[in-house]
Design a protein around this motif. Sequence first.
Motif, PDB file in Angstrom:
ATOM      1  N   PRO A   1       0.830  -1.212   0.000  1.00 54.81           N
ATOM      2  CA  PRO A   1       0.000   0.000   0.000  1.00 54.81           C
ATOM      3  C   PRO A   1       0.861   1.257   0.000  1.00 54.81           C
ATOM      4  CG  PRO A   1       0.092  -0.924   2.204  1.00 54.81           C
ATOM      5  CD  PRO A   1       0.854  -1.871   1.317  1.00 54.81           C
ATOM      6  N   ARG A   2       0.251   2.365  -0.432  1.00 52.65           N
ATOM      7  CA  ARG A   2       0.955   3.648  -0.370  1.00 52.65           C
ATOM      8  C   ARG A   2       1.000   4.111   1.082  1.00 52.65           C
ATOM      9  NH1 ARG A   2      -0.192   9.519  -2.849  1.00 52.65           N
ATOM     10  NH2 ARG A   2       1.971  10.203  -2.748  1.00 52.65           N
ATOM     11  N   LEU A   3       2.183   4.535   1.500  1.00 57.34           N
ATOM     12  CA  LEU A   3       2.372   4.948   2.885  1.00 57.34           C
ATOM     13  C   LEU A   3       1.911   6.391   3.072  1.00 57.34           C
ATOM     14  CD1 LEU A   3       3.718   3.830   5.490  1.00 57.34           C
ATOM     15  CD2 LEU A   3       5.800   5.020   4.754  1.00 57.34           C
ATOM     16  N   ILE A   4       1.273   6.647   4.218  1.00 60.18           N
ATOM     17  CA  ILE A   4       0.916   8.017   4.606  1.00 60.18           C
ATOM     18  C   ILE A   4       1.571   8.273   5.968  1.00 60.18           C
ATOM     19  CG2 ILE A   4      -0.982   9.605   5.157  1.00 60.18           C
ATOM     20  CD1 ILE A   4      -2.835   7.794   3.471  1.00 60.18           C
ATOM     21  N   ILE A   5       2.173   9.449   6.132  1.00 68.10           N
ATOM     22  CA  ILE A   5       2.717   9.806   7.451  1.00 68.10           C
ATOM     23  C   ILE A   5       2.234  11.204   7.824  1.00 68.10           C
ATOM     24  CG2 ILE A   5       4.766   8.317   7.463  1.00 68.10           C
ATOM     25  CD1 ILE A   5       6.348  10.777   6.485  1.00 68.10           C
ATOM     26  N   GLU A   6       2.216  11.480   9.138  1.00 69.91           N
ATOM     27  CA  GLU A   6       1.572  12.702   9.628  1.00 69.91           C
ATOM     28  C   GLU A   6       2.441  13.469  10.627  1.00 69.91           C
ATOM     29  OE1 GLU A   6      -1.961  10.904  11.250  1.00 69.91           O
ATOM     30  OE2 GLU A   6      -2.986  10.954   9.327  1.00 69.91           O
ATOM     31  N   PRO A   7       3.560  14.037  10.165  1.00 67.48           N
ATOM     32  CA  PRO A   7       4.390  14.807  11.100  1.00 67.48           C
ATOM     33  C   PRO A   7       3.805  16.195  11.359  1.00 67.48           C
ATOM     34  CG  PRO A   7       5.353  14.876   8.908  1.00 67.48           C
ATOM     35  CD  PRO A   7       4.131  13.983   8.811  1.00 67.48           C
ATOM     36  N   GLY A   8       3.822  16.643  12.592  1.00 65.20           N
ATOM     37  CA  GLY A   8       3.386  17.998  12.928  1.00 65.20           C
ATOM     38  C   GLY A   8       4.531  18.713  13.620  1.00 65.20           C
ATOM     39  N   ARG A   9       4.828  18.239  14.840  1.00 71.04           N
ATOM     40  CA  ARG A   9       5.903  18.813  15.638  1.00 71.04           C
ATOM     41  C   ARG A   9       7.232  18.886  14.865  1.00 71.04           C
ATOM     42  NH1 ARG A   9       6.032  17.770  21.102  1.00 71.04           N
ATOM     43  NH2 ARG A   9       4.643  16.034  20.667  1.00 71.04           N
ATOM     44  N   ALA A  10       7.562  17.790  14.143  1.00 68.85           N
ATOM     45  CA  ALA A  10       8.868  17.723  13.487  1.00 68.85           C
ATOM     46  C   ALA A  10       8.978  18.722  12.335  1.00 68.85           C
ATOM     47  CB  ALA A  10       9.133  16.306  12.982  1.00 68.85           C
ATOM     48  N   ILE A  11       7.833  19.275  11.897  1.00 67.80           N
ATOM     49  CA  ILE A  11       7.883  20.291  10.852  1.00 67.80           C
ATOM     50  C   ILE A  11       7.913  21.697  11.448  1.00 67.80           C
ATOM     51  CG2 ILE A  11       6.420  21.376   9.062  1.00 67.80           C
ATOM     52  CD1 ILE A  11       5.977  18.518   8.009  1.00 67.80           C
ATOM     53  N   VAL A  12       7.074  21.947  12.450  1.00 67.78           N
ATOM     54  CA  VAL A  12       6.942  23.329  12.919  1.00 67.78           C
ATOM     55  C   VAL A  12       7.650  23.600  14.250  1.00 67.78           C
ATOM     56  CG1 VAL A  12       4.738  23.147  14.163  1.00 67.78           C
ATOM     57  CG2 VAL A  12       5.291  25.245  12.915  1.00 67.78           C
ATOM     58  N   GLY A  13       7.881  22.543  15.047  1.00 66.64           N
ATOM     59  CA  GLY A  13       8.470  22.755  16.387  1.00 66.64           C
ATOM     60  C   GLY A  13       9.769  23.549  16.344  1.00 66.64           C
ATOM     61  N   PRO A  14      10.781  23.035  15.634  1.00 65.89           N
ATOM     62  CA  PRO A  14      12.089  23.704  15.635  1.00 65.89           C
ATOM     63  C   PRO A  14      12.105  25.012  14.845  1.00 65.89           C
ATOM     64  CG  PRO A  14      12.280  21.371  15.083  1.00 65.89           C
ATOM     65  CD  PRO A  14      10.824  21.714  15.002  1.00 65.89           C
ATOM     66  N   ALA A  15      11.010  25.322  14.134  1.00 66.84           N
ATOM     67  CA  ALA A  15      10.962  26.570  13.365  1.00 66.84           C
ATOM     68  C   ALA A  15      10.459  27.733  14.217  1.00 66.84           C
ATOM     69  CB  ALA A  15      10.051  26.394  12.150  1.00 66.84           C
ATOM     70  N   GLY A  16      10.016  27.449  15.452  1.00 65.78           N
ATOM     71  CA  GLY A  16       9.427  28.494  16.293  1.00 65.78           C
ATOM     72  C   GLY A  16      10.306  28.868  17.477  1.00 65.78           C
ATOM     73  N   ILE A  17      10.232  30.144  17.852  1.00 66.74           N
ATOM     74  CA  ILE A  17      10.970  30.640  19.019  1.00 66.74           C
ATOM     75  C   ILE A  17      10.018  31.521  19.822  1.00 66.74           C
ATOM     76  CG2 ILE A  17      12.867  32.175  19.750  1.00 66.74           C
ATOM     77  CD1 ILE A  17      13.784  31.311  16.660  1.00 66.74           C
ATOM     78  N   ALA A  18      10.033  31.356  21.140  1.00 68.07           N
ATOM     79  CA  ALA A  18       9.232  32.232  21.997  1.00 68.07           C
ATOM     80  C   ALA A  18      10.150  33.282  22.614  1.00 68.07           C
ATOM     81  CB  ALA A  18       8.544  31.418  23.089  1.00 68.07           C
ATOM     82  N   LEU A  19       9.709  34.536  22.605  1.00 69.64           N
ATOM     83  CA  LEU A  19      10.489  35.624  23.221  1.00 69.64           C
ATOM     84  C   LEU A  19       9.708  36.206  24.390  1.00 69.64           C
ATOM     85  CD1 LEU A  19      11.675  37.655  20.082  1.00 69.64           C
ATOM     86  CD2 LEU A  19      12.898  35.840  21.294  1.00 69.64           C
ATOM     87  N   TYR A  20      10.385  36.363  25.512  1.00 71.26           N
ATOM     88  CA  TYR A  20       9.747  36.916  26.716  1.00 71.26           C
ATOM     89  C   TYR A  20      10.638  38.006  27.300  1.00 71.26           C
ATOM     90  CZ  TYR A  20       7.393  32.290  26.802  1.00 71.26           C
ATOM     91  OH  TYR A  20       6.690  31.142  26.499  1.00 71.26           O
ATOM     92  N   HIS A  21      10.038  38.952  27.980  1.00 74.37           N
ATOM     93  CA  HIS A  21      10.805  39.871  28.817  1.00 74.37           C
ATOM     94  C   HIS A  21      10.786  39.358  30.254  1.00 74.37           C
ATOM     95  CE1 HIS A  21      10.846  43.282  25.839  1.00 74.37           C
ATOM     96  NE2 HIS A  21      12.040  43.381  26.393  1.00 74.37           N
TER      97      HIS A  21
END
Length: 440
Positions: free
Chosen positions: A292-312
Motif C-alpha cells: 500500500p501507499r504509505l501516509i505519514i503525519e508529522p506535525g511537531r517535526a515540521i513546525v516545532g524547531p521553526a518556532g521561538i518564543a520571546l519573553y521579557h
Amino acid sequence: HEPPAPTTAAELSVWPASATEPRPGALAVGGVPLTEIADRFGTPVYVLDEAEVRDRCRTYRTAFPDAEVLYAAKAFLCRAMARWTAEEGLGLDVCSAGELELAVTAGFPPERIVLHGNAKSPRDLDTALRLGVGRIVIDSPSEVARLAAAVGPGGHQKVMVRVVPGIGAGGHEKIRTGTDDQKSGLSITDGYAQHAIARILDQPQLRLTGLHCHLGSQITGVRPYLVAVRRLVGLMTRLHEQHGLVLPELDLGGGHGIAYRPGEQALDLTALARKVRTELADACTAAGLPVPRLIIEPGRAIVGPAGIALYHVLSVKQTGDHVFVAVDGGMSDNPRPALYGVRYAPRLIGRHSTAEGTRVTVVGRHCEAGDVLAADVELPADVRPGDLLAVPVAGAYHLSMASGYNLVGRPPVAAVRDGLARLLVRRESIEDIRSRDVGL
Ligand code: LYS
C-alpha cells in the motif's frame, strides 16, 4: 572569572538553520535580529522561520518520496502555515471543523485533507462533507452509521479506520496512543477494529482505503513503527482472507521525536523511511498483498524547531533554594512543561553578559506554583528585569494549546524570512476578550 564561551554549534543545534549570532547575544533568525522582533511586536511573541518550515517539509518529501506526507495541523495552524505546507506539496491532517475551515478558506485543497478525531461532532462531519475532505478516519463503532447517514444514499466518501496496534511508545504517558487502554482508535486485540471494518464494508457510500494508527508522540526510535507495520499488515492479511479486501493505503500517523535541548535525540527520518519501506515491502510480499501507499503525519517535526518564543523578564527573586526568573508569559502560552514535564533551554539575548552562569527556574506570570517554563536551567547570574529570554523549539503545541488563563491574551506570531519580519497572527487584546463577553 572566565568570560562565558561563545555559543557553540551544539548549542545552536536546536535553533533554526538560519540562526546567526554576529555578536554574543545578538541572535538573529531568518536574517532578523530577535531584539528587533521584540521591539516591534512586544512580548511575549512567537517567531516562525518560514524557510525552516519549508525545509522541513522538503526533508520529509525527500526522505519519503513515494509516501503522502500530511502536516498535522494540531501542532500549529494559521493561514500562512496552510499555504506553506500546501505549496511544499504536503497534505493536511485536521482534527476539527475549525482546523478544517481555516485551512480550506486559506486555499488548502480539501482533497488533500484527512479528518481525524476520537469524538467527531456533527459539525465536524458536516463541515468535512460540505468542504469535500479527502478521507475521514473512523475512530469509533457509532461513527460508521452516523457518517454513512450524513453522506446519504448515492453519496461517496473515502474513509480509513484508526486501529490500536497495542504498542507503547512516546515521550510521556499522557501522549501514548498506541496502547489498548486509551481513548483513541479501535483495538485489534479485542476485535473492535475488525467489527467496525465489517460494518464499513456493509455501507455502499463509504469506501475504505486503508488502516491508520498513531503510536504516540516524541518517539525517537524506529522500532515501534516497524512493529506497527507488522501488526497492521497482519490485520490487512486477515481482512484479505475474510473479505477479499485489498487496501491501497496505510497511514502510520506521526509522533516523530525532536530535540528540545542540545544533545537530546531526535528520530532519524532517513532510517525511519528506509526501514519502514523494507519492512512494509517484506511483510506484504510474505502475505501476498500489494504494497500500500504509505501516509505519514508529522506535525511537531515540521513546525516545532521553526518556532521561538520571546519573553521579557519581569522579576528575579530568590526564594528558598531557588532563583526564580519570572517572565511576561507562561503556562497560558506554553502548557507543555506543566502537562508533560518537558524541559526547555532558554537563552538570554539582546545583551552580552560576562557574568558567570547560575542555576535558575524560569517561571511564568500566572497564579500557580506549577507555572514553570524551564526548571533548573543555567542563565547569567546578572539576569535582571528588562532582559529578553528566547526559548527555541517553541513552534509546536504552544500556541495551539494556549489558553485564556488570567485574561493575559494570547501572544502574536511573526514570520521571518530573508531579513524581513511580518505579523501572521496579532496579539489577543482585551477588546477581543471583551467582545465575546455578551451578557451582564
Ligand atoms: N500536545 C502534545 C505535546 O505537546 C502531543 C500530543 C500530540 C497530538 N497527538 O507534545
